[in-house]
Design a protein around this motif. Sequence first.
Motif, PDB file in Angstrom:
ATOM      1  N   LYS A   1      46.973 -34.926  29.372  1.00  8.74           N
ATOM      2  CA  LYS A   1      46.183 -35.492  30.478  1.00  8.74           C
ATOM      3  C   LYS A   1      47.056 -35.606  31.721  1.00  8.74           C
ATOM      4  N   GLN A   2      48.317 -35.968  31.503  1.00 11.86           N
ATOM      5  CA  GLN A   2      49.255 -36.052  32.625  1.00 11.86           C
ATOM      6  C   GLN A   2      49.437 -34.668  33.263  1.00 11.86           C
ATOM      7  N   PHE A   3      49.509 -33.666  32.405  1.00 10.03           N
ATOM      8  CA  PHE A   3      49.653 -32.292  32.899  1.00 10.03           C
ATOM      9  C   PHE A   3      48.434 -31.924  33.776  1.00 10.03           C
ATOM     10  N   PHE A   4      47.248 -32.216  33.255  1.00 14.07           N
ATOM     11  CA  PHE A   4      46.030 -31.896  34.032  1.00 14.07           C
ATOM     12  C   PHE A   4      46.010 -32.677  35.354  1.00 14.07           C
ATOM     13  N   ASP A   5      46.327 -33.975  35.273  1.00 18.51           N
ATOM     14  CA  ASP A   5      46.290 -34.792  36.508  1.00 18.51           C
ATOM     15  C   ASP A   5      47.299 -34.278  37.535  1.00 18.51           C
ATOM     16  N   ARG A   6      48.467 -33.900  37.045  1.00 14.89           N
ATOM     17  CA  ARG A   6      49.489 -33.410  37.977  1.00 14.89           C
ATOM     18  C   ARG A   6      49.071 -32.088  38.625  1.00 14.89           C
ATOM     19  N   SER A   7      48.177 -31.340  37.954  1.00  9.86           N
ATOM     20  CA  SER A   7      47.740 -30.064  38.544  1.00  9.86           C
ATOM     21  C   SER A   7      46.850 -30.313  39.764  1.00  9.86           C
ATOM     22  N   PHE A   8      46.527 -31.580  40.002  1.00 11.20           N
ATOM     23  CA  PHE A   8      45.702 -31.931  41.165  1.00 11.20           C
ATOM     24  C   PHE A   8      46.413 -31.610  42.488  1.00 11.20           C
ATOM     25  N   PHE A   9      47.699 -31.294  42.405  1.00  8.62           N
ATOM     26  CA  PHE A   9      48.390 -30.923  43.656  1.00  8.62           C
ATOM     27  C   PHE A   9      47.746 -29.669  44.258  1.00  8.62           C
ATOM     28  N   ASN A  10      47.005 -28.925  43.431  1.00  5.77           N
ATOM     29  CA  ASN A  10      46.304 -27.735  43.932  1.00  5.77           C
ATOM     30  C   ASN A  10      45.012 -28.085  44.662  1.00  5.77           C
TER      31      ASN A  10
ATOM     32  N   ARG B   1      34.812 -31.439  24.184  1.00  3.81           N
ATOM     33  CA  ARG B   1      34.365 -30.049  24.291  1.00  3.81           C
ATOM     34  C   ARG B   1      33.787 -29.781  25.680  1.00  3.81           C
ATOM     35  N   GLU B   2      33.019 -30.742  26.172  1.00  3.15           N
ATOM     36  CA  GLU B   2      32.399 -30.546  27.494  1.00  3.15           C
ATOM     37  C   GLU B   2      33.467 -30.432  28.580  1.00  3.15           C
ATOM     38  N   VAL B   3      34.486 -31.270  28.484  1.00  4.35           N
ATOM     39  CA  VAL B   3      35.545 -31.210  29.502  1.00  4.35           C
ATOM     40  C   VAL B   3      36.291 -29.877  29.403  1.00  4.35           C
TER      41      VAL B   3
ATOM     42  N   CYS C   1      40.418 -36.001  36.929  1.00  2.00           N
ATOM     43  CA  CYS C   1      40.254 -34.769  36.155  1.00  2.00           C
ATOM     44  C   CYS C   1      39.294 -34.981  34.987  1.00  2.00           C
ATOM     45  N   MET C   2      38.115 -35.403  35.333  1.00  7.70           N
ATOM     46  CA  MET C   2      36.979 -35.509  34.410  1.00  7.70           C
ATOM     47  C   MET C   2      37.120 -36.622  33.377  1.00  7.70           C
ATOM     48  N   LEU C   3      38.147 -37.425  33.482  1.00  6.44           N
ATOM     49  CA  LEU C   3      38.337 -38.504  32.506  1.00  6.44           C
ATOM     50  C   LEU C   3      38.967 -39.698  33.231  1.00  6.44           C
ATOM     51  N   VAL C   4      39.678 -40.502  32.489  1.00  8.75           N
ATOM     52  CA  VAL C   4      40.424 -41.603  33.106  1.00  8.75           C
ATOM     53  C   VAL C   4      41.833 -41.077  33.399  1.00  8.75           C
ATOM     54  N   PRO C   5      42.593 -41.730  34.267  1.00  8.00           N
ATOM     55  CA  PRO C   5      43.956 -41.254  34.529  1.00  8.00           C
ATOM     56  C   PRO C   5      44.803 -41.248  33.253  1.00  8.00           C
ATOM     57  N   ALA C   6      45.803 -40.385  33.242  1.00 12.56           N
ATOM     58  CA  ALA C   6      46.690 -40.258  32.067  1.00 12.56           C
ATOM     59  C   ALA C   6      47.291 -41.599  31.675  1.00 12.56           C
ATOM     60  N   GLN C   7      47.586 -42.435  32.668  1.00 11.04           N
ATOM     61  CA  GLN C   7      48.234 -43.720  32.379  1.00 11.04           C
ATOM     62  C   GLN C   7      47.309 -44.602  31.529  1.00 11.04           C
ATOM     63  N   LEU C   8      46.025 -44.608  31.880  1.00 12.51           N
ATOM     64  CA  LEU C   8      45.082 -45.412  31.100  1.00 12.51           C
ATOM     65  C   LEU C   8      44.861 -44.781  29.727  1.00 12.51           C
ATOM     66  N   LYS C   9      44.851 -43.461  29.711  1.00  9.86           N
ATOM     67  CA  LYS C   9      44.735 -42.745  28.421  1.00  9.86           C
ATOM     68  C   LYS C   9      45.893 -43.149  27.511  1.00  9.86           C
ATOM     69  N   ARG C  10      47.083 -43.252  28.112  1.00  7.16           N
ATOM     70  CA  ARG C  10      48.262 -43.632  27.324  1.00  7.16           C
ATOM     71  C   ARG C  10      48.095 -45.048  26.766  1.00  7.16           C
ATOM     72  N   PHE C  11      47.577 -45.930  27.599  1.00  8.15           N
ATOM     73  CA  PHE C  11      47.363 -47.308  27.137  1.00  8.15           C
ATOM     74  C   PHE C  11      46.415 -47.311  25.934  1.00  8.15           C
ATOM     75  N   ILE C  12      45.360 -46.518  26.016  1.00  7.84           N
ATOM     76  CA  ILE C  12      44.377 -46.470  24.921  1.00  7.84           C
ATOM     77  C   ILE C  12      45.048 -45.935  23.656  1.00  7.84           C
ATOM     78  N   GLU C  13      45.924 -44.957  23.829  1.00  4.76           N
ATOM     79  CA  GLU C  13      46.673 -44.448  22.669  1.00  4.76           C
ATOM     80  C   GLU C  13      47.564 -45.543  22.076  1.00  4.76           C
ATOM     81  N   LEU C  14      48.177 -46.321  22.965  1.00  2.00           N
ATOM     82  CA  LEU C  14      49.074 -47.385  22.476  1.00  2.00           C
ATOM     83  C   LEU C  14      48.295 -48.432  21.677  1.00  2.00           C
TER      84      LEU C  14
END
Length: 465
Positions: free
Chosen positions: A286-295, A321-323, A73-86
């Motif tokens: 990000k997790q919300f966006f990734d999970r919407s991939f079921f569509n 902003r671009e995303v 979803c235009m970025l890295v997976p939510a899990q990696l995003k979470r790691f970066i936040e940590l």
Amino acid sequence: MQICVISGSPKGEMSVTLQYVRFLEQAFPEHTFSVVHVGQDIRTIERQEEAWDRLLATVQECDGVLWATPVYCMLVPAQLKRFIELVGGRNAAEVLSGKYAAALTTSIHFFDHTAHAYLHAVCDDFGMRYTGFCSAHIQDLQNEAFQERLILFFSDFLEAISEQRPVQGEFPPLPALFAAYAPKSPPAAVDTRGRRVVILHDAEPGSDLEAMVRHLAACYAGPVQVAHIRDAMMKGACLGCCRCAFENACVYDDGFRAFWEEHVVPADILVIAGTVRDRFFSAAWKQFFDRSFFNGHVPTFAGKQVGYLVEGPLGHLATLREVLTSLVMTEKANLAGIVTNEPDPAGIDAALHALAERSMRLADRGYIAPPTFPAVAGHKIFRDEIWGGMRAIFKADDRYYRQNGLYDFPTWNYAQRISTRVTSLAMSIPAVRRDVVKNMPHYMVQPLQDSIEKSTVLAKRRAKQ
Ligand SMILES: Cc1cc2nc3c(=O)[nH]c(=O)nc-3n(C[C@H](O)[C@H](O)[C@H](O)COP(=O)(O)O)c2cc1C
């Protein structure tokens, strides 16, 4: 040299991206690769101190860090995003600081550039020395020419480390923002005229975002559904398994689907309100966006007015902003507006009211702005990828593309092909060609002039309404 591979895929060893790493491992036997499966093990890494410490020790020992991740979803997976936040939240950036870094992704090249820009900016924030990226298409590894490029990319990374090449950061540090928004004027409410307004948010209690959400909701006269995305009761992040591809049904049995159907599907006006964490919305969003991939690749926001509320320095976050804007456009929705808390807290009330007013006016008129490059290019990528192979598995996409005439390849426009051929042949007649060269601007506007004449008809029709 010792290379620490931070793998972002939730699929661990079964990750497509990781196969590219394994290829490099074989190609460079003189170097050691230690893979940390951040995408797969994020829960353990987050909860167990031992796992966290082990991971940091691996990073500490290495000479260079290779981020190896799929684009989700235009970025890295939510899990990696979470790691970066940590890393930011636990003040662990000093372990990464000074390390050479590079990024390797796989994707179908849809918004791979935003994922790379994000990783580059994160590296700059952590004080890493980012040397570049390699963006691979899922199947590129089968191609010998690509394999050579991959080897050159990695050689360059290794040389940068061994030569201790100087590297300049590209992304300046973000300014600190302090919660300052205090809603003042009671909003003059905008009549919702039966339209469904939904605001989804991840606001912390007492935050600017919470106040903005509340104020925006009060700008509409009529029921507004406000929901925190934690109420979607997701059991976890997208697993990247793609089992949803057949019937657009996710393997998770949790509250996400029901939440989506209750809030997103029926919304005429959908407002997404998010807090910036590092350089993007939170990992929860990000997790919300990734999970919407079921569509799959079915545009689920089609026809909606979409607005954003952002708590954070959006003016310094071109990638975010671009995303955000491209997501709306590629989903065939319309961007009603974005309100942030950054520039002038005193102006936020007015901006929120303007967003309410504009979203309603555009919803009434059914206005969807014509797409620009992200959506036009995105359509062509998906069309070619789905037709070119994905449709064997992505059955739901294939059905949708057929039913909605989205397999609109120019090769199937026979009238256009005949006319192009005739024109092309005519160009071999010297006199015709001379005339065309001489009058090129005229021939370019001529086909449009009919439409200009018709505009008077439209003007009369509008006047009568
Ligand atoms: C949830 C999800 C979102 C995705 N989003 C994108 C995307 O935005 N752009 C893109 O080009 N590919 C996207 N893909 C395709 C993946 O990037 C691609 O399949 C990748 O090779 C998966 O790598 P992995 O096996 O290492 O996880 C997405 C796949 C999934 C499952």
